[in-house]
Write an enzyme that holds these catalytic residues in place. Sequence first.
Site, PDB file in Angstrom:
ATOM      1  CE  LYS A 174      -3.342  -1.239   3.268  1.00 52.45           C
ATOM      2  NZ  LYS A 174      -4.509  -0.821   4.048  1.00 52.45           N
ATOM      3  N   GLY A 229       8.119  -5.824  -7.451  1.00 55.99           N
ATOM      4  CA  GLY A 229       7.561  -5.889  -8.799  1.00 55.99           C
ATOM      5  C   GLY A 229       7.489  -4.507  -9.433  1.00 55.99           C
ATOM      6  CB  THR A 289       5.558 -10.384  -9.228  1.00 57.25           C
ATOM      7  OG1 THR A 289       4.222 -10.809  -9.498  1.00 57.25           O
ATOM      8  CG2 THR A 289       6.269 -10.200 -10.541  1.00 57.25           C
ATOM      9  CG  ASP A 336       0.682 -11.506 -10.448  1.00 57.48           C
ATOM     10  OD1 ASP A 336       0.315 -12.546  -9.867  1.00 57.48           O
ATOM     11  OD2 ASP A 336       0.178 -10.393 -10.235  1.00 57.48           O
ATOM     12  NE  ARG A 346     -20.553 -31.800  -8.054  1.00 63.90           N
ATOM     13  CZ  ARG A 346     -20.409 -32.034  -6.761  1.00 63.90           C
ATOM     14  NH1 ARG A 346     -19.197 -32.064  -6.227  1.00 63.90           N
ATOM     15  NH2 ARG A 346     -21.445 -32.242  -5.989  1.00 63.90           N
ATOM     16  NE  ARG A 403      -3.079  -6.967  -9.146  1.00 61.56           N
ATOM     17  CZ  ARG A 403      -2.469  -6.122  -8.349  1.00 61.56           C
ATOM     18  NH1 ARG A 403      -3.140  -5.140  -7.825  1.00 61.56           N
ATOM     19  NH2 ARG A 403      -1.187  -6.239  -8.075  1.00 61.56           N
ATOM     20  NE  ARG A 442     -20.673 -28.331  -5.329  1.00 61.02           N
ATOM     21  CZ  ARG A 442     -21.894 -28.657  -5.733  1.00 61.02           C
ATOM     22  NH1 ARG A 442     -22.400 -28.084  -6.827  1.00 61.02           N
ATOM     23  NH2 ARG A 442     -22.610 -29.545  -5.079  1.00 61.02           N
TER      24      ARG A 442
END
Length: 365
Positions: free
Chosen positions: A77, A119, A142, A144, A179, A188, A283
């Site tokens: 943050k 990152g 990262t 990602d 299923r 992201r 599911r």
Amino acid sequence: MPRDIRRIAILTGGGDCPGLNAVIRAVAKDAMFHGMEVLGIEDGFLGLIEDRVRPLRVEDVSGILTVGGTILGSSNKANPQKFAVGRNPDGSVIWKDVTDVCVKHLQERGVDVLIAIGGDGTMACAEPMIRMGVPCVGVPKTIDNDLWGTELTFGFQTAVQIASDAIDRVQTTAASHHRAMVVEVMGRNAGWIGLYAGLASASDVILLPEQPFDLEKVCEVVRRRGSRGSRFTVICCAEGAYPRDGERVVERVDPTSPDPIRLGGISRWLSAEIEKRTGIESRYVVLGHVQRGGSPVSQDRVLATLFGDHAMELLKEGRLNRLVAWQNGRLTDVDMRESAGRQRLVTPDNPVVEAARSVGTSFGD
Ligand code: F6P
């Protein structure tokens, strides 16, 4: 080695990932062997803003190669350029540029070089400090794997292993109950985890943020597979994937974060739509932070150690403001400022996409 580098500081910024401690260990041990003092900044840029810095000793960085997380702590943050310092009477956040505070704290502690492990966000935070005269070396991290300038970041291979192990388990229960199962993985804006975990687990459908999917095409795969063999479908879906006529599913918004959007929930929506449209029971599973936790796989231990070693080579050669990188199967480095805030996305012509398509995997397009 340049004579003037006596004291270095290390910070880990952004979301954590397996292998951070391996880099800290590699950098700190090498620096200590060369007589440098090593400071650890707590909780990324937040600790630098608040001047929470502690000396690291060899005992602090021993025995941490295999340990997940980061012994220094991290924050995703605290961006010094846009730091939340309070609220206005109307509830809106008051932002302040506190880059000068960070620079002052580093100068007061006599830090010659800052090693920033992170990152694209961390490199973007470091960039104005470089402009203000703080010499830096960047180490890319990262799960990602989306940092511009490097083809590989440590943490990624661990996340892929965790995700593909989980999908393997989902597959057997999907087969027993005939299923459709949607497994939501992190990613992201970049679908690298979804692509690699999807291929490694033989998922029938892979959905990535880079390529909006056609819901009817996904349902067609489920119907087709529902009528033959074990009658099950496994869908590996990145959290940032979204339907052609829809939007990304936001799980939460944190107004105090300069990057406030947290995604999550596409698998729940997709699973309900599949069941509604095909009549086949469905599911979903959200793997979430399990992918970021625990011990790094051996490849990430090696990569993180190589990255830490290369960071120290750069520092000893006086080649500063460089980001360690992996390109064409070897270690190299790029200008840190060029990589700041830039992402590397999956392109349709990526060989892994092509290989997945040629074994019959659908990308929902
Ligand atoms: O960037 C790494 C990452 O794990 C993303 O894949 C994910 O969207 C995000 O961080 C989650 O952030 P947080 O830890 O704040 O929930």
